[in-house]
Scaffold this motif. Structure first.
Motif, mmCIF file in Angstrom:
data_model
loop_
_atom_site.group_PDB
_atom_site.id
_atom_site.type_symbol
_atom_site.label_atom_id
_atom_site.label_comp_id
_atom_site.label_asym_id
_atom_site.label_seq_id
_atom_site.Cartn_x
_atom_site.Cartn_y
_atom_site.Cartn_z
ATOM 1 N N ALA A 7 0.828 -1.202 0.000
ATOM 2 C CA ALA A 7 0.000 0.000 0.000
ATOM 3 C C ALA A 7 0.866 1.258 0.000
ATOM 4 C CB ALA A 7 -0.932 0.001 1.216
ATOM 5 N N VAL A 8 1.967 1.216 0.748
ATOM 6 C CA VAL A 8 2.877 2.361 0.782
ATOM 7 C C VAL A 8 3.537 2.563 -0.577
ATOM 8 C CG1 VAL A 8 5.005 3.270 1.799
ATOM 9 C CG2 VAL A 8 3.301 2.171 3.251
ATOM 10 N N LEU A 9 3.962 1.460 -1.211
ATOM 11 C CA LEU A 9 4.596 1.560 -2.527
ATOM 12 C C LEU A 9 3.604 2.061 -3.579
ATOM 13 C CD1 LEU A 9 6.741 -1.710 -2.598
ATOM 14 C CD2 LEU A 9 7.525 0.642 -2.267
ATOM 15 N N ALA A 10 2.367 1.558 -3.522
ATOM 16 C CA ALA A 10 1.339 2.033 -4.456
ATOM 17 C C ALA A 10 1.068 3.515 -4.239
ATOM 18 C CB ALA A 10 0.054 1.224 -4.277
ATOM 19 N N GLN B 133 -9.103 0.001 -14.145
ATOM 20 C CA GLN B 133 -8.960 -1.349 -13.601
ATOM 21 C C GLN B 133 -8.736 -2.298 -14.775
ATOM 22 O OE1 GLN B 133 -8.767 -2.152 -10.470
ATOM 23 N NE2 GLN B 133 -9.453 -0.257 -9.492
ATOM 24 N N SER B 134 -7.538 -2.840 -14.876
ATOM 25 C CA SER B 134 -7.172 -3.662 -16.024
ATOM 26 C C SER B 134 -6.767 -5.057 -15.574
ATOM 27 C CB SER B 134 -6.022 -3.006 -16.800
ATOM 28 O OG SER B 134 -5.510 -3.874 -17.789
ATOM 29 N N GLU B 135 -7.330 -6.075 -16.240
ATOM 30 C CA GLU B 135 -6.933 -7.447 -15.949
ATOM 31 C C GLU B 135 -5.489 -7.692 -16.365
ATOM 32 O OE1 GLU B 135 -9.651 -10.119 -17.761
ATOM 33 O OE2 GLU B 135 -11.388 -9.467 -16.575
ATOM 34 N N ALA B 136 -5.050 -6.987 -17.407
ATOM 35 C CA ALA B 136 -3.666 -7.138 -17.858
ATOM 36 C C ALA B 136 -2.697 -6.676 -16.777
ATOM 37 C CB ALA B 136 -3.447 -6.339 -19.136
ATOM 38 N N PHE B 137 -3.006 -5.545 -16.119
ATOM 39 C CA PHE B 137 -2.166 -5.070 -15.031
ATOM 40 C C PHE B 137 -2.218 -6.039 -13.843
ATOM 41 C CE2 PHE B 137 -2.556 -0.378 -16.443
ATOM 42 C CZ PHE B 137 -1.424 -0.517 -17.221
ATOM 43 N N ALA B 138 -3.420 -6.510 -13.539
ATOM 44 C CA ALA B 138 -3.600 -7.392 -12.389
ATOM 45 C C ALA B 138 -2.811 -8.690 -12.545
ATOM 46 C CB ALA B 138 -5.084 -7.693 -12.185
ATOM 47 N N ALA B 139 -2.590 -9.100 -13.785
ATOM 48 C CA ALA B 139 -1.886 -10.358 -14.040
ATOM 49 C C ALA B 139 -0.373 -10.230 -13.901
ATOM 50 C CB ALA B 139 -2.229 -10.868 -15.438
ATOM 51 N N VAL B 140 0.136 -9.018 -13.830
ATOM 52 C CA VAL B 140 1.587 -8.819 -13.710
ATOM 53 C C VAL B 140 2.029 -9.208 -12.300
ATOM 54 C CG1 VAL B 140 3.472 -7.146 -13.806
ATOM 55 C CG2 VAL B 140 1.555 -6.967 -15.410
ATOM 56 N N VAL C 290 3.776 -9.288 -8.798
ATOM 57 C CA VAL C 290 4.319 -8.313 -7.858
ATOM 58 C C VAL C 290 3.845 -6.890 -8.172
ATOM 59 C CG1 VAL C 290 6.386 -7.349 -6.784
ATOM 60 C CG2 VAL C 290 6.351 -9.750 -7.504
ATOM 61 N N LEU C 291 4.077 -6.439 -9.413
ATOM 62 C CA LEU C 291 3.761 -5.060 -9.774
ATOM 63 C C LEU C 291 2.285 -4.842 -10.075
ATOM 64 C CD1 LEU C 291 6.782 -4.152 -12.098
ATOM 65 C CD2 LEU C 291 6.443 -3.548 -9.695
ATOM 66 N N GLY C 292 1.538 -5.915 -10.307
ATOM 67 C CA GLY C 292 0.139 -5.784 -10.690
ATOM 68 C C GLY C 292 -0.685 -4.923 -9.749
ATOM 69 N N PRO C 293 -0.683 -5.219 -8.447
ATOM 70 C CA PRO C 293 -1.468 -4.397 -7.508
ATOM 71 C C PRO C 293 -0.995 -2.947 -7.435
ATOM 72 C CG PRO C 293 -0.888 -6.513 -6.525
ATOM 73 C CD PRO C 293 -0.098 -6.393 -7.790
ATOM 74 N N LEU C 294 0.279 -2.715 -7.735
ATOM 75 C CA LEU C 294 0.802 -1.352 -7.686
ATOM 76 C C LEU C 294 0.362 -0.549 -8.904
ATOM 77 C CD1 LEU C 294 4.478 -2.054 -6.551
ATOM 78 C CD2 LEU C 294 2.458 -1.668 -5.133
ATOM 79 N N LEU C 295 0.204 -1.230 -10.049
ATOM 80 C CA LEU C 295 -0.119 -0.528 -11.291
ATOM 81 C C LEU C 295 -1.614 -0.329 -11.483
ATOM 82 C CD1 LEU C 295 2.368 -2.355 -13.715
ATOM 83 C CD2 LEU C 295 2.635 -0.097 -12.680
#
Length: 298
Positions: free
Chosen positions: A5-8, A128-135, A137-142
């Motif tokens: 959460a801090v990184l996001a 809200q992108s499924e493509a981002f969510a699938a990445v 580690v970085l998915g939740p941040l993006l």
């Protein structure tokens, strides 16, 4: 350990500074220092909220915010580059003027003091992108950011390509380092600086829009709290290197995100709010110590 959460939050909090710093980098390479960015960000934040309030459209608010920032950048350019005004004095004066103007307009247009919030103000939609969510580690941040957040990081890369990998970039560097020599070979130094200043105005406008209707859907007096000046400091520290500029702005974003998280622990608000500015002081001391070490070794 720093949480996700801090990184996001750091990625989001760095965006207004990064946008302004990218514009300042273009101006710096072209030989100008736009100190009015703080005022441009603040007035664009106000008009973004006002535009959204009167039209119930975030797009209208975005256009209003960017246009007023561009207008202010044109005023700065006219006074400094055409009429010969001092950049420091003009920039600070415009920033102070914008601070007072937003307070005045808030009272005259809305009959409010301090802040403006309403259900009529529409925020920029989050992606809200499924493509981002699938990445991994970085998915939740993006995921879950406005398009301005993604654009801010792309804009820095585009600025790098423009300055260091394009024919126009050679004109920018020549205008900043050797303006007289650039003029003798046919480069229109004033035009080059005008274009860079115009781009800076657009980026500062987007920074203000992100602050007011990107993160939240409200305007508060003085809500930029020095981000424009921090962006100038980041450009000074990076010494023309975009990757270093990215690291510095993310450092400031992390400090801001940590201060927001610490409020959950009910620490004194004065202590929490000062954390980003302590980070600025520490980075300044590090920069000065590094310069001293280089001068001694030289």
């Amino acid at each position: 350990m720093i949480s996700g959460a801090v990184l996001a939050g750091a990625i989001q909090m760095a965006v207004p500074i990064l946008l302004c710093a990218t514009g300042a980098l273009l101006n710096d390479r072209a030989g100008t220092t736009n100190i009015s960015m703080e005022g441009a960000m603040l007035i664009s934040a106000f008009f973004a909220v006002a535009g959204s309030y009167y039209t119930s459209s975030w797009a209208a608010g975005l256009i209003a915010g960017v246009l007023v920032s561009v207008l202010l950048s044109l005023v700065f350019f006219l006074i400094t580059q055409v009429l010969g005004g001092d950049e420091l004095i003009v920039g600070l004066s415009l920033s102070i003027l914008m601070s007072g103007l937003t307070e005045f307009l808030l009272r005259q247009m809305f009959g409010r003091a301090g802040s403006l919030f309403s259900d009529r103000i529409q925020g920029i939609p989050k992606i809200q992108s499924e493509a981002f969510a699938a990445v991994p580690v970085l998915g939740p941040l993006l995921n879950g950011n406005t398009w301005i957040v993604y654009f801010a990081y792309i804009a820095l890369y585009l600025a790098y390509l423009l300055i260091y990998r394009s024919p126009f970039g050679l004109k920018i560097l020549a205008s900043g380092e050797k303006p007289d020599a650039a003029a003798t070979v046919g480069i229109n130094v004033v035009l080059v600086r005008f274009i860079c200043n115009l781009i800076c105005g657009v980026l500062c406008g987007l920074a203000g829009v992100q602050l007011s209707i990107g993160y939240l859907t409200l305007f508060t007096e003085g809500m930029t709290v020095g981000r424009g000046f921090i962006a100038l400091g980041a450009v000074m520290f990076c010494q023309g290197k975009p990757l270093r500029l990215l690291g510095i702005t993310l450092f400031f974003g992390l400090a801001q995100s940590l201060s927001n998280q610490m409020q959950l622990f009910q620490l004194p608000s004065e202590l929490v709010l000062v954390i980003p500015y302590i980070a600025v002081i520490l980075l300044t001391l590090f920069h000065l110590d590094k310069k001293k070490a280089n001068s001694l070794s030289g």
